[in-house]
Design an enzyme around this catalytic site. Structure first.
Site, PDB file in Angstrom:
ATOM      1  N   PHE A 161       0.985  -1.706   0.426  1.00 38.40           N
ATOM      2  CA  PHE A 161       0.531   0.007   0.472  1.00 38.40           C
ATOM      3  C   PHE A 161       1.154   1.093  -0.291  1.00 38.40           C
ATOM      4  CE2 PHE A 161      -2.261  -2.856   2.725  1.00 38.40           C
ATOM      5  CZ  PHE A 161      -3.060  -3.974   1.359  1.00 38.40           C
TER       6      PHE A 161
ATOM      7  N   ARG B  52      -6.364  -1.974 -21.803  1.00 40.73           N
ATOM      8  CA  ARG B  52      -6.546  -3.077 -21.597  1.00 40.73           C
ATOM      9  C   ARG B  52      -6.278  -4.355 -20.158  1.00 40.73           C
ATOM     10  NH1 ARG B  52      -3.812  -6.507 -25.702  1.00 40.73           N
ATOM     11  NH2 ARG B  52      -2.886  -4.663 -26.613  1.00 40.73           N
TER      12      ARG B  52
ATOM     13  N   GLY C 169      -5.047  -0.630  -9.748  1.00 39.10           N
ATOM     14  CA  GLY C 169      -4.773  -0.867  -8.233  1.00 39.10           C
ATOM     15  C   GLY C 169      -5.277  -0.084  -7.243  1.00 39.10           C
ATOM     16  N   GLU C 170      -5.571   1.931  -7.582  1.00 37.61           N
ATOM     17  CA  GLU C 170      -5.744   2.804  -6.211  1.00 37.61           C
ATOM     18  C   GLU C 170      -6.951   3.725  -6.570  1.00 37.61           C
ATOM     19  OE1 GLU C 170      -1.854   4.543  -4.908  1.00 37.61           O
ATOM     20  OE2 GLU C 170      -0.763   3.639  -7.078  1.00 37.61           O
TER      21      GLU C 170
HETATM   22 MO1  MOS Z   1       1.623   3.334  -3.506  1.00 32.97          MO
HETATM   23  S1  MOS Z   1       0.851   3.937  -2.269  1.00 32.97           S
HETATM   24  O1  MOS Z   1       1.364   3.665  -4.967  1.00 32.97           O
HETATM   25  O2  MOS Z   1       1.803   2.013  -3.366  1.00 32.97           O
END
Ligand code: MOS
Length: 758
Positions: free
Chosen positions: A249, A639, A715-716
């Site tokens: 994280f 993609r 991911g974010e």
């Molecule tokens: Mo991150 S906060 O780009 O692991």
């Protein structure tokens, strides 16, 4: 079966491993306990290290009873500022990007509660722990400065890792002059701790000048360079092993003071040293998300078009370092406005230094912006989704650049359809479910950058037909073992389960940081390129060999599939890699690869993943307890390599958004500066019962500019948008506009009372 064209340059075709919802490559190893995490290693002669943390937030350590600690059976060594070896570079220097100032017992100053002030080495963990207790520190204490009211404000030189602290587009004052409506909201976000299930760990062992480390890490290349710099040794002498991480994280992209202490101690005593942070020690030296107090002002014309957007963020950092959340920058790239101003002020408090926490900047920034946008929509008596479409940014408002791709309109449409948004009443407090719960629906826009890092990878094809691919990249649970292997396999023209694949070791080509939602694009791009490079070399051999059925076919005329090369015009004519290499007497070919993003594309286009999150909340009408009964997010991120893992990331992100909105809050005692809720009982995160329904939709998007393969990140982005969507749903259920996170029952009850009083 993979089916890969071998023409190396310019093409964006991947093979058929990519796009498949493969299950986790390392899944069985993990669930059977075979996967070796850093703390599982037990080298011969291991000593256990425990550090003592400061009980005050500011001042000096004036005495430590090292004699008592050393007298305890099993205690081998006590390291304090009196005897700690010096580092080659002061830990208050910043010798390289992404380095943070830290405490490595170089002096007796205390800058936050929880700071390491001594390290005890012992034959057992218990003895080391007892040794720290016996140190009985005495302090010279100065008053702690904690919270928005007590911190010291300053004008920062930069935010996050070097972005300007303020920016302006257009003429704010002129636009305000012609505005018909103004909306302003202030929203507080708390200090939050990323608490990976696996805490920070290190096992350090020296052999002369050579250091071997087992340590979960998101950025092996950077970590190795940093360790070599601080310890004054050759990077070649540092071996870092990090095959599995139990979450990162952002907090495992940096190496911290406690980990350096273990390295120094292992060198001092000449034995391997193991240090595992306790859960309570995760609240201090290993970063956190800054608290913010954000004000967003929106000026609108008669129809509800935004004329001026002004976003200011006050955010906390430590007394000794400068990492600041770039929260206000959220307003640069989401909604169209002829004038935009974003600005940041720093707030120094006596805590550890904050850092990158999943979706840095944008998680906090959208948590405030989306609330302001919702308030503006209601001011205009417009549906919040219609209002967002009215203010849709066709080009990037902050830079004026076109987007490399933006399927946000489709995200709004697909998410709204799935959620059932069209039935939403405009006024708040209109919906109750069958059990009498107040029900509300809210929406938020999600956005995250699509950066790209210079990752490297290698691949090999051997004359026995076996193939392998490697990069140092990191799987922190997001699925890199799987998605990256799929891309490597496509490069190699092989099914993913038939390739040998290796990541998580500093001896491998530098896969760059697993962060910034860029790992699949960056390291995956490099792996695909490395595999393609190896296949190209095998093809060269075949095409120049008169005995080969591929003789003279030319690069464009050959395709790789299932470990075999064949003619495109006649798939029956071909031969295996093993046949080609064996006949040529070549034991193996080595391919090298880097991912590619055109420099010109990076200059010309704004690159983001986009999304729309819809939230339903149910609120007990007497107690005002809030539950998020449904979350639906639709995301466009170029993609998608593995839809199953991508959805897992997006769902996980949305759950973190829920956690941000309703649960997480790092609380420090105002007098002592000590963290109060430094465990997972007091620091709330959602459990399964808090997340009854979460669903993500992958919206198709072709991004021809982001990189050679059109991959962005997932991911974010899931956190962004979700926090505001939940706050807006709470407003829609109650008519009370949340002004701080996590949303407290008390604030809703007070808001309700204020509303009743009119
Ligand atoms: Mo991150 S906060 O780009 O692991």
């Amino acid at each position: 079966m993979a089916d890969t064209p071998i023409a190396p340059a310019g093409h964006v075709r991947l093979g058929s491993n990519s796009g498949q919802s493969m299950t986790r490559r390392e899944g069985v190893a993990k669930v059977t306990g075979k996967a070796n995490y850093a703390a599982d290693n037990k080298p011969e002669g291991l000593l256990h290290a425990v550090y003592l943390e400061s009980g005050i937030a500011r001042g000096k350590v004036v005495s430590l009873n090292t004699e008592a600690a050393l007298a305890h059976p099993g205690v081998v060594h006590v390291m304090t500022p009196e005897n700690a070896p010096s580092l080659a570079v002061s830990p208050d220097e910043k010798p390289m990007p992404f380095s943070a100032r830290m405490e490595v017992l170089q002096n007796n100053r205390v800058r936050y509660a929880g700071q390491p002030i001594a390290l005890v080495l012992a034959e057992t963990l218990e003895a080391a722990t007892e040794g720290t207790r016996l140190l009985a520190p005495e302090y010279e204490e100065e008053p702690a400065r904690i919270g928005f009211e007590n911190g010291e404000t300053y004008d920062p030189e930069y935010v996050t890792t070097g972005n300007p602290p303020a920016r302006q587009v257009g003429d704010l004052e002129a636009e305000r002059q012609r505005a018909a409506h103004t909306v302003e909201v202030t929203v507080d976000t708390p200090l939050q701790y990323h608490n990976a299930m696996e805490p920070h760990v290190i096992i350090a062992q020296w052999d002369g000048d050579k250091l071997t480390i087992d340590m979960p890490n998101q950025a092996i290349g950077l970590a190795r360079a940093g360790i070599a710099t601080y310890l004054g040794i050759d990077p070649e002498n540092v071996t870092l092993r990090s095959p599995y991480l139990g979450g990162g994280f952002g907090s495992k992209a940096v190496v911290f003071g406690p980990q350096y202490l273990a390295m120094l101690a292992a060198r001092e005593v000449g034995r391997p040293v193991k240090l595992v942070l306790r859960r309570d020690q995760m609240f201090g030296p290993v970063q956190h998300r800054s608290a913010t107090r954000q004000t967003v002002r929106i000026d609108l014309d008669e129809e509800g078009r935004i004329l001026a957007l002004d976003h200011h963020s006050l955010s906390s950092t430590s007394s000794f370092d400068d990492w600041l959340e770039s929260a206000a920058n959220a307003s640069l790239s989401i909604y169209a406005s002829p004038a935009i101003k974003v600005s940041h002020t720093g707030l120094r408090v006596d805590t550890g230094t904050p850092g990158a926490v999943r979706a840095p900047g944008l998680a906090s920034g959208t948590a405030a912006l989306e609330v302001a946008i919702d308030a503006a929509a209601y001011r205009m008596k417009q549906d919040p989704l219609d209002f967002r479409l009215l203010n849709y940014a066709e080009t990037d408002p902050g830079t004026g650049k076109p987007f490399s791709a933006k399927a946000l309109r489709e995200c709004y449409a697909e998410g709204a359809a799935r959620f059932g948004w069209k039935d939403r009443p405009l006024e708040p407090g209109q919906m109750r479910d069958a059990d009498g719960y107040l029900t509300g629906w809210g929406v938020g826009t999600a956005l995250f950058h699509a950066p790209f890092f210079p990752a490297k990878a290698s691949a090999v094809i051997r004359s026995d037909g076996s193939v392998a691919a490697q990069t140092s990249g990191a799987d922190m649970g997001q699925g890199a073992w799987t998605a990256l292997a799929q891309m490597a396999a496509d490069g190699l023209g092989m099914p993913a389960d038939e390739i040998e694949f290796e990541i998580g070791h500093s001896g491998l080509p530098d896969g760059s940081v697993a962060g910034g939602s860029a790992h699949t694009a960056s390291a995956g791009g490099a792996l695909f390129a490395a595999g393609s490079d190896a296949v190209r070399q095998v093809a060269e051999i075949a095409m120049n060999d008169p005995e080969s059925p591929l003789y003279g076919a030319g690069n464009e005329g050959v395709r790789a599939s299932g470990g075999r090369l064949h003619r495109i015009d006649d798939p029956a004519r071909g031969e295996t890699y093993a046949e080609i290499l064996t006949r040529a007497g070549v034991a193996e070919v080595q391919g090298q690869g880097r991912g590619r993003r055109e420099k010109s594309a990076a200059e010309q286009y704004a690159m983001y993943s986009h999304g729309a999150v819809f939230a339903e909340v149910k609120i007990d009408p007497d107690l005002y307890q809030v539950r998020v009964s449904r979350l639906v997010g639709a995301f466009a991120a170029g993609r998608i390599i593995n839809p199953r893992l991508a959805k897992s990331q997006l769902n996980g992100g949305m759950i973190w958004g829920l956690s941000f909105a309703l649960h997480e809050e790092g609380i420090h005692d105002l007098r002592s500066g000590r963290p109060i809720n430094n465990d997972l009982a007091g620091y709330h995160v959602p459990v399964l019962a808090d997340v009854p329904s979460v669903e993500s939709i992958l919206v198709e998007e072709h991004d021809p500019h982001a990189n050679a393969l059109g991959i962005k990140g997932v991911g974010e982005i899931g956190i962004t948008g979700t926090v505001g969507a939940i706050a807006n749903a709470v407003w829609h259920a109650t008519g009370v506009r949340p002004q701080r996170y996590p949303i407290h029952i008390k604030d809703l009850l007070e808001g309700e009372l204020a509303r009743q009083r009119g």
